[in-house]
Design a protein around this motif. Structure first.
Motif, PDB file in Angstrom:
ATOM      1  N   GLU A  10       0.830  -1.208   0.000  1.00 41.99           N
ATOM      2  CA  GLU A  10       0.000   0.000   0.000  1.00 41.99           C
ATOM      3  C   GLU A  10       0.870   1.266   0.000  1.00 41.99           C
ATOM      4  O   GLU A  10       1.789   1.402   0.818  1.00 41.99           O
ATOM      5  CB  GLU A  10      -0.928  -0.019   1.223  1.00 41.99           C
ATOM      6  CG  GLU A  10      -1.885   1.152   1.222  1.00 41.99           C
ATOM      7  CD  GLU A  10      -3.021   0.997   2.234  1.00 41.99           C
ATOM      8  OE1 GLU A  10      -3.403  -0.143   2.548  1.00 41.99           O
ATOM      9  OE2 GLU A  10      -3.514   2.033   2.699  1.00 41.99           O
ATOM     10  N   GLU A  41      -5.016   3.013  -2.129  1.00 38.28           N
ATOM     11  CA  GLU A  41      -6.141   3.671  -1.446  1.00 38.28           C
ATOM     12  C   GLU A  41      -5.729   4.615  -0.317  1.00 38.28           C
ATOM     13  O   GLU A  41      -6.565   5.322   0.231  1.00 38.28           O
ATOM     14  CB  GLU A  41      -7.132   2.638  -0.908  1.00 38.28           C
ATOM     15  CG  GLU A  41      -6.592   1.856   0.263  1.00 38.28           C
ATOM     16  CD  GLU A  41      -7.687   1.252   1.121  1.00 38.28           C
ATOM     17  OE1 GLU A  41      -8.855   1.306   0.734  1.00 38.28           O
ATOM     18  OE2 GLU A  41      -7.347   0.716   2.186  1.00 38.28           O
ATOM     19  N   GLU A  69     -11.306  -0.477   1.367  1.00 39.08           N
ATOM     20  CA  GLU A  69     -12.436   0.208   1.990  1.00 39.08           C
ATOM     21  C   GLU A  69     -12.324   1.734   1.913  1.00 39.08           C
ATOM     22  O   GLU A  69     -13.298   2.439   2.147  1.00 39.08           O
ATOM     23  CB  GLU A  69     -12.607  -0.270   3.435  1.00 39.08           C
ATOM     24  CG  GLU A  69     -11.746   0.427   4.486  1.00 39.08           C
ATOM     25  CD  GLU A  69     -10.258   0.074   4.415  1.00 39.08           C
ATOM     26  OE1 GLU A  69      -9.862  -0.750   3.581  1.00 39.08           O
ATOM     27  OE2 GLU A  69      -9.496   0.659   5.218  1.00 39.08           O
ATOM     28  N   LYS A  70     -11.147   2.258   1.548  1.00 29.53           N
ATOM     29  CA  LYS A  70     -10.971   3.716   1.477  1.00 29.53           C
ATOM     30  C   LYS A  70     -11.032   4.258   0.038  1.00 29.53           C
ATOM     31  O   LYS A  70     -10.738   5.429  -0.186  1.00 29.53           O
ATOM     32  CB  LYS A  70      -9.629   4.116   2.087  1.00 29.53           C
ATOM     33  CG  LYS A  70      -9.496   3.838   3.570  1.00 29.53           C
ATOM     34  CD  LYS A  70      -8.206   4.460   4.104  1.00 29.53           C
ATOM     35  CE  LYS A  70      -8.025   4.188   5.586  1.00 29.53           C
ATOM     36  NZ  LYS A  70      -7.572   2.827   5.873  1.00 29.53           N
ATOM     37  N   HIS A 154      -7.889  -7.455  -0.226  1.00 29.61           N
ATOM     38  CA  HIS A 154      -7.761  -6.381   0.759  1.00 29.61           C
ATOM     39  C   HIS A 154      -8.597  -6.758   1.973  1.00 29.61           C
ATOM     40  O   HIS A 154      -9.820  -6.601   1.977  1.00 29.61           O
ATOM     41  CB  HIS A 154      -8.239  -5.068   0.136  1.00 29.61           C
ATOM     42  CG  HIS A 154      -7.761  -3.875   0.870  1.00 29.61           C
ATOM     43  ND1 HIS A 154      -6.564  -3.265   0.588  1.00 29.61           N
ATOM     44  CD2 HIS A 154      -8.301  -3.171   1.891  1.00 29.61           C
ATOM     45  CE1 HIS A 154      -6.394  -2.230   1.400  1.00 29.61           C
ATOM     46  NE2 HIS A 154      -7.433  -2.152   2.201  1.00 29.61           N
ATOM     47  N   HIS A 179      -3.819  -4.272   3.155  1.00 28.29           N
ATOM     48  CA  HIS A 179      -4.593  -3.560   4.186  1.00 28.29           C
ATOM     49  C   HIS A 179      -3.835  -3.436   5.512  1.00 28.29           C
ATOM     50  O   HIS A 179      -3.872  -2.380   6.132  1.00 28.29           O
ATOM     51  CB  HIS A 179      -5.975  -4.177   4.441  1.00 28.29           C
ATOM     52  CG  HIS A 179      -6.749  -3.458   5.517  1.00 28.29           C
ATOM     53  ND1 HIS A 179      -7.279  -2.202   5.339  1.00 28.29           N
ATOM     54  CD2 HIS A 179      -7.055  -3.812   6.809  1.00 28.29           C
ATOM     55  CE1 HIS A 179      -7.897  -1.819   6.459  1.00 28.29           C
ATOM     56  NE2 HIS A 179      -7.764  -2.774   7.355  1.00 28.29           N
TER      57      HIS A 179
HETATM   58 FE   LIG Z   1      -7.585  -0.645   3.701  1.00 28.69          FE
END
Ligand SMILES: [Fe+2]
Length: 275
Positions: A10, A41, A69-70, A154, A179
């Motif tokens: 990430e 993200e 999720e972002k 993720h 994540h």
């Molecule tokens: Fe995340």
């Protein structure tokens, strides 16, 4: 023909983008990398991905940006994601949501399919299609179309990611967890030619809390007073895994990558002060 895929961890904040800017092109050339997939993200301040940052990352040599999720945190991405097939959101969001969760593309002579899935656990504000049922379906569909399935999972619990790896072994060529933003020590080739790692880490500050300034995170834990997480520039690295896939679409090698980056760009040092 075999292919080599780099899954970057990430990308967190400007330190993460700087790591990509300084280290990706030389690495891509030195290791003859055919495809670069990265989770983006958190590229905009650690919370979401703005349109400008997404375009910058694609120009820096990333072929497919995945989300989690972002992915919808920045409003301009909610509009832009429909226009750019190289930016994925989790496939298990409602079908009518902006964007798409699957990307088919040709790499050399191989057809590949990048699949972005969000985990079932710990994301309470979403109502998702079951990650496992959908992943199985999309991987089968990719193979039926002659494409090599590469799954970016993720998810939060390590057990959920390991379960996904074992469910898809011998089917997907890679199941790469994201994540947690901490590189795990379990990179392996599962039975049947599936490259697996629970988490492929983060690009950006390694001497930090997931890319953020430690004093602010400590303060949040002690006081429970909400405050902004601050970007951190201490010990920048480009982090991820390299996966080699043979001409039958099976992974034959996985290797973790950690490249220290000087980060010559002007930046504000870690600070305990709010901006
Ligand atoms: Fe995340």
């Amino acid at each position: 023909m075999s292919i080599r895929v780099l899954f970057l961890g990430e990308i967190v904040g400007r330190g993460g983008i700087t790591s990509v800017k300084d280290a990706l092109r030389p690495l891509r050339q030195a290791r003859s990398i055919d495809l670069v997939i990265a989770n983006g993200e958190g590229a905009t301040g650690g919370f979401g991905l703005g349109k400008a940052h997404s375009m910058q990352l694609l120009k820096l040599g990333i072929d497919v940006i995945t989300g989690g999720e972002k992915i919808y945190y920045k409003l301009d991405m909610v509009e832009f994601i429909d226009k750019n097939p190289s930016i994925l959101r989790p496939a298990n969001y409602p079908q009518q949501n902006p964007g798409r969760g699957v990307r088919y593309l040709t790499v050399g002579e191989q057809k590949v399919c990048v699949i972005n899935i969000l985990g079932n656990a710990d994301f309470p504000r979403t109502h998702l299609t079951n990650a496992f049922i959908l992943a199985q379906h999309l991987v089968d569909q990719a193979r039926a179309e002659g494409a090599i399935p590469l799954v970016q999972f993720h998810a939060s619990p390590t057990a959920e990611k390991l379960t996904m790896g074992h469910m898809l072994k011998g089917k997907a060529a890679a199941v790469i967890g994201t994540h947690s933003k901490v590189l795990s020590a379990d990179a392996t080739i599962l039975e049947g030619g599936t490259a697996y790692i629970t988490d492929n880490g983060r690009c950006g500050s390694q001497m930090s809390v997931g890319g953020f300034d430690p004093p602010s995170e400590i303060d949040k834990q002690i006081t429970a007073v909400p405050r902004r997480s601050l970007e951190c520039w201490d010990s920048l690295e480009l982090v991820g895994v390299l996966v080699d896939i043979d001409d039958e679409g099976k992974a034959v090698a996985i290797e973790t990558i950690r490249i220290p980056v000087e980060g010559k760009e002007e930046h504000t040092p870690c600070t305990n002060e709010s901006p």
